[in-house]
Design an enzyme around this catalytic site. Structure first.
Site, PDB file in Angstrom:
ATOM      1  N   LYS A 114       0.824  -1.214   0.000  1.00 50.66           N
ATOM      2  CA  LYS A 114       0.000   0.000   0.000  1.00 50.66           C
ATOM      3  C   LYS A 114       0.855   1.261   0.000  1.00 50.66           C
ATOM      4  O   LYS A 114       0.449   2.283  -0.542  1.00 50.66           O
ATOM      5  CB  LYS A 114      -0.978  -0.016   1.181  1.00 50.66           C
ATOM      6  N   LYS A 196      -4.412 -11.809  -7.741  1.00 46.92           N
ATOM      7  CA  LYS A 196      -5.736 -11.938  -7.125  1.00 46.92           C
ATOM      8  C   LYS A 196      -6.721 -10.926  -7.726  1.00 46.92           C
ATOM      9  O   LYS A 196      -6.343  -9.803  -8.040  1.00 46.92           O
ATOM     10  CB  LYS A 196      -5.584 -11.679  -5.620  1.00 46.92           C
ATOM     11  N   LYS A 199     -10.700  -5.641  -5.770  1.00 46.44           N
ATOM     12  CA  LYS A 199     -11.703  -4.610  -6.072  1.00 46.44           C
ATOM     13  C   LYS A 199     -11.064  -3.261  -6.370  1.00 46.44           C
ATOM     14  O   LYS A 199     -11.720  -2.384  -6.899  1.00 46.44           O
ATOM     15  CB  LYS A 199     -12.749  -4.524  -4.966  1.00 46.44           C
TER      16      LYS A 199
END
Ligand code: TRP
Length: 334
Positions: A114, A196, A199
């Site tokens: 992140k 993966k 979203k």
């Protein structure tokens, strides 16, 4: 609570929930709620560790709560609530911060990811994210945490922190375990099937959400990346795209991978993709209809929120009071 194991899990109300979130998490929870004391949270506190548009966050929170219920999570059987409604989460996180080392936070892979992705907003909340998650889990004396493998490191941290606290003071927390279901734990991106399905993916075609309409779902599957082979066979290493589609198909139809392979023997990828899309559409359509009905019923949702927060608080403050006593705070007169 009855003498059953406690499970706790949560999803962030950010963006749209993908079929990966559904298959890897929410769908399994609906069966688990029959067997366990189940607590499912919409983790809004976690979501502001990256920039959010406030009005969208509010809408996404209602959407997700309605989706939980539409997917079959039953507010009578489980405790469904919004994290920010139970202040004990932040209160416990503060105490846990004092038994968590900066060094171990620096090593968290999701934090490092992140930081790379949000280089302009590396805030303390982002770094503290795993501690807040540990607080979520430990507050409810959780035995099992059903999460995808990407969250395993965070659950391990919760275990470490629990053990450390228990050793430093005295046994206080149940040491939780990660509970990864066998199937559907990891649905991959349709465009980059070695990553993966996320979203937050910028490529819309990579992600199928639970609220996508029929045409969109069909289009996304038709564009799914496969390989230059022509055989529908499961081989995650050499045929990641096809294998991912097989997993999705298997999850939505309840057929085994082997059965699916037989079904698509001699069929081309075009046919195969259409069939996968149809299975997904059939699976999500009734959930979508129910989600839309529930989200409009604000009075009902308010009631669910109120009841959920009340029931969660009762459990959470039992633990927090204990924690405060152990660390030497003066008991609060209630
Ligand atoms: N970090 C989790 C995720 O992004 C969400 C989460 C927050 C969670 N608190 C939790 C999951 C507690 C399980 C238990 O998926």
């Amino acid at each position: 609570m009855e003498n059953k194991k406690v499970i706790f899990s949560g999803v962030q109300p950010t963006g749209k929930i993908t079929i990966g979130n559904y298959l890897g998490a929410i769908k399994n929870w609906t069966t688990m709620q029959e067997e366990f004391n189940s607590i499912f949270c919409v983790v809004d506190l976690h979501s502001i560790t990256v920039n959010q548009v406030p009005a969208e966050l509010r809408k996404n929170t209602f959407d997700l709560l309605a989706l939980y219920i539409a997917c079959g999570l039953d507010p009578q059987k489980s405790i469904l609530f919004v994290q920010s409604h139970v202040p004990a989460h932040t209160e416990l996180a503060w105490v846990l911060n004092t038994v968590t080392m900066v060094g171990e936070m620096n090593r968290m892979t999701q934090f490092k990811d992140k930081c790379r992705k949000h280089a302009d907003n590396i805030n303390m909340g982002l770094m503290d994210y795993p501690v807040l998650m540990a607080a979520d889990i430990l507050l409810y004396q959780t035995d099992l945490v059903p999460v995808g493998i990407d969250q395993k490191q965070h659950v391990e941290l919760a275990r470490d922190v629990a053990q450390r606290f228990n050793n430093k003071y005295s046994p206080t927390f149940v040491v939780p375990e990660c509970y990864t279901p066998k199937v559907g734990a990891k649905i991959m991106s349709l465009q980059e099937p070695t990553a993966k399905m996320s979203k937050s993916d910028e490529n819309e075609n990579a992600v199928v959400t639970m609220l996508d309409d029929k045409d969109t779902i069909m289009r996304k599957f038709k564009r799914a990346v496969t390989d230059s082979d022509t055989v529908v066979r499961f081989d995650a290493e050499n045929k990641p795209g096809v294998s991912n589609l097989l997993s999705i198909y298997s999850c939505f139809t309840g057929k085994s991978i082997a059965e699916a392979e037989v079904e698509f023997e001699g069929k081309g990828y075009g046919d195969f993709k259409t069939k996968v899309a149809e299975a997904v559409i059939e699976g999500v359509s009734p959930i979508q209809a129910e989600q839309q009905r529930i989200v409009k019923d604000k009075a009902y949702l308010e009631e669910v929120l109120k009841d959920g927060a009340y029931r969660a608080s009762k459990l959470a403050y039992k633990t927090l009071d204990k924690v405060y006593r152990k660390v030497g705070f003066i008991p609060r007169v209630r």
